[in-house]
Motif scaffolding. Structure first.
Motif, PDB file in Angstrom:
ATOM      1  N   ASP B 186      10.265 -10.297 -25.052  1.00  0.00           N
ATOM      2  CA  ASP B 186      11.430 -10.104 -24.179  1.00  0.00           C
ATOM      3  C   ASP B 186      11.012  -9.549 -22.819  1.00  0.00           C
ATOM      4  OD1 ASP B 186      12.408  -6.909 -24.320  1.00  0.00           O
ATOM      5  OD2 ASP B 186      11.100  -7.611 -25.925  1.00  0.00           O
ATOM      6  N   ARG B 187      11.872  -9.761 -21.838  1.00  0.00           N
ATOM      7  CA  ARG B 187      11.543  -9.449 -20.436  1.00  0.00           C
ATOM      8  C   ARG B 187      11.271  -7.961 -20.212  1.00  0.00           C
ATOM      9  NH1 ARG B 187      11.174 -13.188 -17.072  1.00  0.00           N
ATOM     10  NH2 ARG B 187      12.171 -15.210 -17.383  1.00  0.00           N
ATOM     11  N   ARG B 188      12.015  -7.118 -20.913  1.00  0.00           N
ATOM     12  CA  ARG B 188      11.822  -5.674 -20.700  1.00  0.00           C
ATOM     13  C   ARG B 188      10.461  -5.223 -21.203  1.00  0.00           C
ATOM     14  NH1 ARG B 188      16.205  -2.297 -19.220  1.00  0.00           N
ATOM     15  NH2 ARG B 188      18.121  -3.505 -19.034  1.00  0.00           N
ATOM     16  N   THR B 189      10.043  -5.762 -22.354  1.00  0.00           N
ATOM     17  CA  THR B 189       8.719  -5.420 -22.859  1.00  0.00           C
ATOM     18  C   THR B 189       7.646  -5.922 -21.895  1.00  0.00           C
ATOM     19  OG1 THR B 189       9.593  -5.644 -25.087  1.00  0.00           O
ATOM     20  CG2 THR B 189       7.218  -5.530 -24.877  1.00  0.00           C
ATOM     21  N   GLN B 190       7.830  -7.146 -21.381  1.00  0.00           N
ATOM     22  CA  GLN B 190       6.870  -7.696 -20.415  1.00  0.00           C
ATOM     23  C   GLN B 190       6.803  -6.834 -19.170  1.00  0.00           C
ATOM     24  OE1 GLN B 190       8.457 -11.629 -19.819  1.00  0.00           O
ATOM     25  NE2 GLN B 190       7.628 -12.417 -21.747  1.00  0.00           N
ATOM     26  N   ALA B 191       7.984  -6.439 -18.649  1.00  0.00           N
ATOM     27  CA  ALA B 191       8.016  -5.614 -17.437  1.00  0.00           C
ATOM     28  C   ALA B 191       7.337  -4.278 -17.706  1.00  0.00           C
ATOM     29  CB  ALA B 191       9.466  -5.406 -16.997  1.00  0.00           C
ATOM     30  N   GLY B 192       7.670  -3.657 -18.825  1.00  0.00           N
ATOM     31  CA  GLY B 192       7.087  -2.361 -19.166  1.00  0.00           C
ATOM     32  C   GLY B 192       5.583  -2.446 -19.299  1.00  0.00           C
ATOM     33  N   VAL B 199      -0.351   0.581 -13.522  1.00  0.00           N
ATOM     34  CA  VAL B 199      -0.509   2.017 -13.244  1.00  0.00           C
ATOM     35  C   VAL B 199      -1.805   2.529 -13.863  1.00  0.00           C
ATOM     36  CG1 VAL B 199       0.454   4.305 -13.742  1.00  0.00           C
ATOM     37  CG2 VAL B 199       1.971   2.451 -13.000  1.00  0.00           C
ATOM     38  N   GLY B 200      -2.070   2.127 -15.108  1.00  0.00           N
ATOM     39  CA  GLY B 200      -3.287   2.576 -15.788  1.00  0.00           C
ATOM     40  C   GLY B 200      -4.542   2.172 -15.026  1.00  0.00           C
ATOM     41  N   LEU B 201      -4.542   0.914 -14.552  1.00  0.00           N
ATOM     42  CA  LEU B 201      -5.712   0.393 -13.842  1.00  0.00           C
ATOM     43  C   LEU B 201      -5.912   1.111 -12.505  1.00  0.00           C
ATOM     44  CD1 LEU B 201      -7.800  -1.846 -14.261  1.00  0.00           C
ATOM     45  CD2 LEU B 201      -6.326  -3.368 -12.947  1.00  0.00           C
ATOM     46  N   LEU B 202      -4.797   1.305 -11.749  1.00  0.00           N
ATOM     47  CA  LEU B 202      -4.897   1.918 -10.429  1.00  0.00           C
ATOM     48  C   LEU B 202      -5.330   3.377 -10.502  1.00  0.00           C
ATOM     49  CD1 LEU B 202      -1.751   0.356  -8.696  1.00  0.00           C
ATOM     50  CD2 LEU B 202      -4.165  -0.130  -8.247  1.00  0.00           C
ATOM     51  N   LEU B 203      -4.943   4.069 -11.592  1.00  0.00           N
ATOM     52  CA  LEU B 203      -5.267   5.488 -11.688  1.00  0.00           C
ATOM     53  C   LEU B 203      -6.648   5.743 -12.299  1.00  0.00           C
ATOM     54  CD1 LEU B 203      -1.868   7.107 -12.698  1.00  0.00           C
ATOM     55  CD2 LEU B 203      -2.981   7.046 -10.476  1.00  0.00           C
ATOM     56  N   PRO B 212      -5.873   7.238 -18.436  1.00  0.00           N
ATOM     57  CA  PRO B 212      -5.021   6.190 -17.844  1.00  0.00           C
ATOM     58  C   PRO B 212      -4.235   5.388 -18.880  1.00  0.00           C
ATOM     59  CG  PRO B 212      -7.154   6.209 -16.771  1.00  0.00           C
ATOM     60  CD  PRO B 212      -7.255   7.169 -17.914  1.00  0.00           C
ATOM     61  N   VAL B 213      -4.836   5.148 -20.050  1.00  0.00           N
ATOM     62  CA  VAL B 213      -4.119   4.383 -21.077  1.00  0.00           C
ATOM     63  C   VAL B 213      -2.879   5.149 -21.536  1.00  0.00           C
ATOM     64  CG1 VAL B 213      -4.287   3.556 -23.443  1.00  0.00           C
ATOM     65  CG2 VAL B 213      -6.123   3.089 -21.860  1.00  0.00           C
ATOM     66  N   LEU B 217       2.043   4.666 -20.354  1.00  0.00           N
ATOM     67  CA  LEU B 217       3.338   4.744 -21.044  1.00  0.00           C
ATOM     68  C   LEU B 217       4.506   4.914 -20.067  1.00  0.00           C
ATOM     69  CD1 LEU B 217       2.378   6.872 -24.162  1.00  0.00           C
ATOM     70  CD2 LEU B 217       3.157   4.506 -24.147  1.00  0.00           C
ATOM     71  N   VAL B 218       4.217   5.219 -18.764  1.00  0.00           N
ATOM     72  CA  VAL B 218       5.312   5.259 -17.779  1.00  0.00           C
ATOM     73  C   VAL B 218       6.026   3.909 -17.749  1.00  0.00           C
ATOM     74  CG1 VAL B 218       4.262   7.027 -16.305  1.00  0.00           C
ATOM     75  CG2 VAL B 218       3.865   4.598 -15.814  1.00  0.00           C
ATOM     76  N   GLY B 219       5.346   2.860 -18.213  1.00  0.00           N
ATOM     77  CA  GLY B 219       5.972   1.534 -18.295  1.00  0.00           C
ATOM     78  C   GLY B 219       7.232   1.540 -19.147  1.00  0.00           C
ATOM     79  N   LEU B 220       7.403   2.574 -19.971  1.00  0.00           N
ATOM     80  CA  LEU B 220       8.610   2.674 -20.805  1.00  0.00           C
ATOM     81  C   LEU B 220       9.878   2.793 -19.967  1.00  0.00           C
ATOM     82  CD1 LEU B 220       7.391   5.009 -23.701  1.00  0.00           C
ATOM     83  CD2 LEU B 220       8.130   2.637 -23.913  1.00  0.00           C
ATOM     84  N   VAL B 221       9.747   3.108 -18.647  1.00  0.00           N
ATOM     85  CA  VAL B 221      10.943   3.169 -17.793  1.00  0.00           C
ATOM     86  C   VAL B 221      11.689   1.842 -17.831  1.00  0.00           C
ATOM     87  CG1 VAL B 221      10.073   4.919 -16.186  1.00  0.00           C
ATOM     88  CG2 VAL B 221       9.684   2.485 -15.697  1.00  0.00           C
ATOM     89  N   ALA B 222      10.958   0.751 -18.135  1.00  0.00           N
ATOM     90  CA  ALA B 222      11.592  -0.568 -18.170  1.00  0.00           C
ATOM     91  C   ALA B 222      12.678  -0.643 -19.239  1.00  0.00           C
ATOM     92  CB  ALA B 222      10.544  -1.655 -18.414  1.00  0.00           C
TER      93      ALA B 222
END
Lengths: 107, 240
Positions: B186-192, B199-203, B212-213, B217-222
């Motif tokens: 689903d789209r929300r899981t993909q977005a998250g 974010v993990g890669l950039l940090l 970073p891994v 989990l900030v991806g959960l905002v999706a």
């Protein structure tokens, strides 16, 4: 890669915590229920962390760029997945692509 | 396994069930083989993957913990990453408990072998006897094949020599990718997952390895503001 140390205490901590997650439901389900929102949260958290691990372990090695051979091998794995290849073909395809590129001098 | 399938609880299984369960076992053996080989190929002693597979018995978290350490992270970060991944077993356990009418001893033993796959098998049939037989058949098949696969892979990985020559460092993300792609529906899981991975890669340059891994989990905002439809808890099997 030489500093690959996984203390037994870390393995046991992971095992104990994992078992606690597993056994809670079968022992407590008469007294407790989980909301669908919480269930969705746990599942999505797992997916997010796994993808993050995939991306970082594809691109980076010890915080620096891993070179082209590895990301191209993982890209081959993705292509094989979308071509609906079975699991062993995906994994071996990735390893062979990366090993082949290295044999031809691609780092 | 033949004799096990002839014990009373397994008399509820059909021939088709047994072959389904065997297929899942073969798939698990292959993933276990890669786990063992990647572990020792990456420099871990042989006992590490073998003990992990026996006492943790949760593939994705084992790969994750290993990956965090191979990337230079601390054992604490590795344990945290593995535990967050395994938190999904909590709702799985509640779902299975509703379906399995078992003794306390059976629940205590059966909980250790609870996996995505065994839950999926238990939910295939609403008849309690069949549900319980399917759960145990799948769980035992997975436990045996996962641990056998790990042991063989661990020994193979050690004799292979330099892991990079054989592209084993690419096999690790490839295994995880094949496990995670079916769940990205689903789209929300993909977005998250997209936000989290970025974010993990950039940090990564600014944080200690392994952290970073967890930050991804900030991806959960999706998920914020999502309406909750009831959907099946089960996930795709890695072999599919």
């Amino acid at each position: 890669m030489s500093s690959a140390v996984m203390p037994i205490s870390a393995i046991l901590a992971l095992a104990a915590g994992t078992y606690a997650f597993r056994v809670a439901g079968p022992l407590l389900h008469d007294r407790l229920t989980l909301s669908p929102a919480l269930q969705k949260l746990f599942t999505t958290a797992a997916v997010i962390m796994l993808l993050s691990l995939v991306i970082s372990s594809t691109i980076l090695d010890g915080g620096a760029f891993a070179g082209w051979a590895r990301p191209l091998g993982v890209a081959a794995a993705a292509a094989l997945y979308f071509a609906k290849m079975p699991f062993p073909v995906i994994v071996i395809g990735a390893a062979l692509t990366t090993a082949g590129l290295r044999a031809f001098g691609v780092a | 396994m033949r004799t096990i399938f002839q014990t009373p609880i397994f008399k509820h299984l059909t021939r088709q069930d047994v072959s389904d369960v065997a297929l899942v076992g073969v798939a698990a053996a292959i993933v276990g083989l890669s786990f063992g080989a990647i572990a020792t190929g990456g420099g871990f002693p042989v006992w590490v993957p073998i003990v992990m597979s026996l006492v943790v018995f949760a593939g994705a978290s084992q790969f994750a913990a290993l990956g965090v350490i191979l990337a230079g992270g601390s054992p604490l970060a590795a344990v945290l990453a593995g535990l967050i991944l395994n938190a999904r077993h909590l709702p799985f356990g509640f779902t299975v408990a509703n379906r399995l009418r078992a003794s306390v001893l059976e629940r205590i033993l059966g909980s250790h072998v609870l996996t995505d796959e065994s839950l999926a098998f238990a939910l295939k049939d609403s008849d309690p006897d069949r549900s319980r037989a399917l759960y145990w058949a799948c769980s035992l098949s997975l436990f045996v094949s996962w641990n056998a696969g790990t042991a063989v892979g661990a020994i193979m990985g050690e004799t292979l020599g330099d892991a990079a020559t054989f592209g084993l460092d690419a096999a690790f993300p490839a295994v995880l990718l094949a496990l995670v792609l079916p769940a990205l529906k689903d789209r929300r899981t993909q977005a998250g997952a997209g936000i989290g991975a970025a974010v993990g890669l950039l940090l990564t340059p600014y944080l200690p390895a392994g952290v970073p891994v967890l930050v991804s989990l900030v991806g959960l905002v999706a998920l914020i503001g999502q309406k909750h439809q009831t959907e099946p808890l089960t996930r795709e099997e890695p072999a599919e």
